[in-house]
Motif scaffolding. Structure first.
Motif, mmCIF file in Angstrom:
data_model
loop_
_atom_site.group_PDB
_atom_site.id
_atom_site.type_symbol
_atom_site.label_atom_id
_atom_site.label_comp_id
_atom_site.label_asym_id
_atom_site.label_seq_id
_atom_site.Cartn_x
_atom_site.Cartn_y
_atom_site.Cartn_z
ATOM 1 N N TYR A 94 -5.130 17.263 0.263
ATOM 2 C CA TYR A 94 -3.975 16.726 0.982
ATOM 3 C C TYR A 94 -3.328 17.809 1.835
ATOM 4 C CZ TYR A 94 -4.274 12.896 -2.397
ATOM 5 O OH TYR A 94 -4.716 11.847 -3.162
ATOM 6 N N GLY A 95 -2.783 17.402 2.978
ATOM 7 C CA GLY A 95 -2.034 18.319 3.823
ATOM 8 C C GLY A 95 -0.893 17.594 4.495
ATOM 9 N N ASN A 96 0.213 18.290 4.673
ATOM 10 C CA ASN A 96 1.409 17.708 5.279
ATOM 11 C C ASN A 96 2.078 18.773 6.132
ATOM 12 O OD1 ASN A 96 3.671 16.053 5.808
ATOM 13 N ND2 ASN A 96 4.735 16.849 4.007
ATOM 14 N N ALA A 97 2.396 18.444 7.366
ATOM 15 C CA ALA A 97 3.055 19.418 8.240
ATOM 16 C C ALA A 97 4.078 18.731 9.132
ATOM 17 C CB ALA A 97 2.025 20.150 9.096
ATOM 18 N N PHE A 98 5.250 19.330 9.207
ATOM 19 C CA PHE A 98 6.273 18.968 10.180
ATOM 20 C C PHE A 98 6.273 20.039 11.263
ATOM 21 C CE2 PHE A 98 7.907 16.786 6.459
ATOM 22 C CZ PHE A 98 8.509 15.644 6.963
ATOM 23 N N VAL A 99 6.285 19.630 12.519
ATOM 24 C CA VAL A 99 6.375 20.593 13.621
ATOM 25 C C VAL A 99 7.410 20.110 14.630
ATOM 26 C CG1 VAL A 99 5.175 21.575 15.620
ATOM 27 C CG2 VAL A 99 4.043 21.527 13.398
ATOM 28 N N PRO A 100 8.435 20.935 14.877
ATOM 29 C CA PRO A 100 9.364 20.624 15.960
ATOM 30 C C PRO A 100 8.848 21.191 17.280
ATOM 31 C CG PRO A 100 10.154 22.535 14.763
ATOM 32 C CD PRO A 100 8.846 22.127 14.123
ATOM 33 N N MET A 101 9.085 20.504 18.346
ATOM 34 C CA MET A 101 8.804 21.016 19.688
ATOM 35 C C MET A 101 10.004 20.657 20.549
ATOM 36 S SD MET A 101 6.829 22.577 21.785
ATOM 37 C CE MET A 101 6.960 22.802 23.551
ATOM 38 N N ASP A 102 10.904 21.611 20.697
ATOM 39 C CA ASP A 102 12.173 21.370 21.381
ATOM 40 C C ASP A 102 12.891 20.167 20.756
ATOM 41 O OD1 ASP A 102 11.408 23.548 22.832
ATOM 42 O OD2 ASP A 102 11.190 22.514 24.728
ATOM 43 N N GLU A 103 13.052 19.088 21.504
ATOM 44 C CA GLU A 103 13.818 17.936 20.994
ATOM 45 C C GLU A 103 12.980 16.992 20.128
ATOM 46 O OE1 GLU A 103 11.272 15.814 23.567
ATOM 47 O OE2 GLU A 103 12.095 17.826 23.750
ATOM 48 N N SER A 104 11.683 17.242 20.025
ATOM 49 C CA SER A 104 10.771 16.340 19.326
ATOM 50 C C SER A 104 10.441 16.869 17.932
ATOM 51 C CB SER A 104 9.473 16.182 20.116
ATOM 52 O OG SER A 104 9.728 15.711 21.422
ATOM 53 N N LEU A 105 10.182 15.944 17.020
ATOM 54 C CA LEU A 105 9.738 16.318 15.673
ATOM 55 C C LEU A 105 8.589 15.413 15.261
ATOM 56 C CD1 LEU A 105 10.159 18.008 13.072
ATOM 57 C CD2 LEU A 105 11.626 16.153 12.249
ATOM 58 N N ALA A 106 7.438 16.009 14.962
ATOM 59 C CA ALA A 106 6.259 15.255 14.530
ATOM 60 C C ALA A 106 5.871 15.654 13.121
ATOM 61 C CB ALA A 106 5.089 15.499 15.478
ATOM 62 N N GLN A 107 5.334 14.689 12.394
ATOM 63 C CA GLN A 107 4.811 14.915 11.047
ATOM 64 C C GLN A 107 3.398 14.359 10.980
ATOM 65 O OE1 GLN A 107 6.835 12.755 7.963
ATOM 66 N NE2 GLN A 107 5.880 13.923 6.302
ATOM 67 N N VAL A 108 2.499 15.142 10.406
ATOM 68 C CA VAL A 108 1.122 14.687 10.186
ATOM 69 C C VAL A 108 0.786 14.900 8.716
ATOM 70 C CG1 VAL A 108 -1.310 15.048 10.718
ATOM 71 C CG2 VAL A 108 0.386 15.125 12.553
ATOM 72 N N VAL A 109 0.262 13.850 8.088
ATOM 73 C CA VAL A 109 -0.146 13.895 6.683
ATOM 74 C C VAL A 109 -1.596 13.461 6.610
ATOM 75 C CG1 VAL A 109 0.386 13.121 4.342
ATOM 76 C CG2 VAL A 109 2.219 13.228 6.046
ATOM 77 N N VAL A 110 -2.422 14.256 5.921
ATOM 78 C CA VAL A 110 -3.843 13.926 5.819
ATOM 79 C C VAL A 110 -4.291 13.904 4.361
ATOM 80 C CG1 VAL A 110 -4.365 14.932 8.072
ATOM 81 C CG2 VAL A 110 -4.677 16.314 6.032
ATOM 82 N N ASP A 111 -5.274 13.068 4.111
ATOM 83 C CA ASP A 111 -5.970 13.022 2.826
ATOM 84 C C ASP A 111 -7.459 12.972 3.153
ATOM 85 O OD1 ASP A 111 -7.054 12.528 0.335
ATOM 86 O OD2 ASP A 111 -6.181 10.518 0.115
ATOM 87 N N LEU A 112 -8.174 13.997 2.749
ATOM 88 C CA LEU A 112 -9.619 14.062 3.002
ATOM 89 C C LEU A 112 -10.340 13.253 1.929
ATOM 90 C CD1 LEU A 112 -9.814 17.842 3.969
ATOM 91 C CD2 LEU A 112 -9.740 15.861 5.503
ATOM 92 N N SER A 113 -10.111 11.961 1.982
ATOM 93 C CA SER A 113 -10.385 11.041 0.881
ATOM 94 C C SER A 113 -11.729 10.341 0.945
ATOM 95 C CB SER A 113 -9.301 9.960 0.872
ATOM 96 O OG SER A 113 -9.327 9.245 2.107
ATOM 97 N N ASN A 114 -12.427 10.453 2.085
ATOM 98 C CA ASN A 114 -13.632 9.675 2.353
ATOM 99 C C ASN A 114 -13.303 8.197 2.597
ATOM 100 O OD1 ASN A 114 -16.451 9.807 2.829
ATOM 101 N ND2 ASN A 114 -16.851 8.812 0.878
ATOM 102 N N ARG A 115 -12.016 7.913 2.827
ATOM 103 C CA ARG A 115 -11.590 6.551 3.183
ATOM 104 C C ARG A 115 -10.866 6.626 4.529
ATOM 105 N NH1 ARG A 115 -9.929 7.088 -1.971
ATOM 106 N NH2 ARG A 115 -7.728 6.987 -1.405
ATOM 107 N N PRO A 116 -11.570 6.361 5.619
ATOM 108 C CA PRO A 116 -10.966 6.542 6.939
ATOM 109 C C PRO A 116 -9.870 5.525 7.241
ATOM 110 C CG PRO A 116 -13.183 5.624 7.142
ATOM 111 C CD PRO A 116 -12.986 5.973 5.698
ATOM 112 N N HIS A 117 -8.739 6.041 7.702
ATOM 113 C CA HIS A 117 -7.630 5.176 8.096
ATOM 114 C C HIS A 117 -6.689 5.968 8.981
ATOM 115 C CE1 HIS A 117 -5.023 1.667 7.695
ATOM 116 N NE2 HIS A 117 -4.015 2.528 7.672
ATOM 117 N N LEU A 118 -6.114 5.326 9.984
ATOM 118 C CA LEU A 118 -5.084 5.935 10.812
ATOM 119 C C LEU A 118 -3.850 5.055 10.820
ATOM 120 C CD1 LEU A 118 -3.998 7.984 12.945
ATOM 121 C CD2 LEU A 118 -5.019 6.502 14.698
#
Length: 197
Positions: A94-118
């Motif tokens: 599992y991985g989780n990251a928050f990244v701000p870019m000036d006024e924007s804030l993005a979060q990406v969470v991944v699970d290398l689960s062998n079950r593809p989903h977006l």
């Protein structure tokens, strides 16, 4: 680490010609040329923030539009990531990251689960960044998740500059994948009660 976690793949179709190599345990070195300058920029950020080593030489029918090239880079990058992971023994998964870019804030969470989903939650204020069609961000991420067989959640919590929002996504993607692919010495075998991923 006994074995280098890296892979290469060459894919040629009537629409694109892509040569890509990917090393998980890298130094953030990128050698990326695509026919889509905005994607080149985003992939360079992804590489740097994920501490990967990535070489991409991608050509495509951009005289039509950027769709095929962007989509096929996502396909090949997902394939080499999956191959480079091997049996996935010892990874954090599992991985989780928050990244701000000036006024924007993005979060990406991944699970290398062998079950593809977006799952993607992003309200971009414009349809284009320069000549790049913003809808292709979803196309790239979906093909990446599908071919890498990972569960990928992308959330842009807020922002009003489309370039900043997408840039935050790609930086967070690199950081989340870096965390998920990291070898944790506490993990014996694969991190799943099923005994496989």
């Amino acid at each position: 680490m006994d074995q280098k976690r890296q892979a290469s793949f060459y894919r040629k179709t009537n629409e694109t010609d892509i040569n890509l190599s990917f090393a998980i345990d890298g130094e953030g070195k990128s050698d990326i040329q695509t026919a889509v300058p905005f994607m080149t920029h985003m992939l360079d950020l992804f590489t740097k923030h994920g501490h990967f080593d990535v070489h991409i030489d991608a050509k495509g029918d951009t005289e039509i539009d950027d769709h095929h090239t962007t989509e096929d880079i996502g396909i090949v990058l997902g394939q080499v990531l999956l191959e480079a992971l091997g049996d996935k023994k010892g990874i954090r998964r599992y991985g989780n990251a928050f990244v701000p870019m000036d006024e924007s804030l993005a979060q990406v969470v991944v699970d290398l689960s062998n079950r593809p989903h977006l799952e993607m939650r992003a309200d971009f204020p414009t349809d284009k960044v320069g000549t790049f069609d913003v809808e292709l961000v979803h196309e790239f991420l979906w093909k990446l998740a599908l071919e890498a067989r990972m569960n990928l959640h992308v959330i842009v919590h807020y922002g009003h500059n489309t370039h900043h929002m997408i840039e935050a996504i790609f930086k967070a993607l690199g950081r989340a994948l870096d965390e998920a692919t990291t070898i944790d010495p506490r993990v014996k075998g694969v991190p799943s009660t099923k005994g496989m991923l």
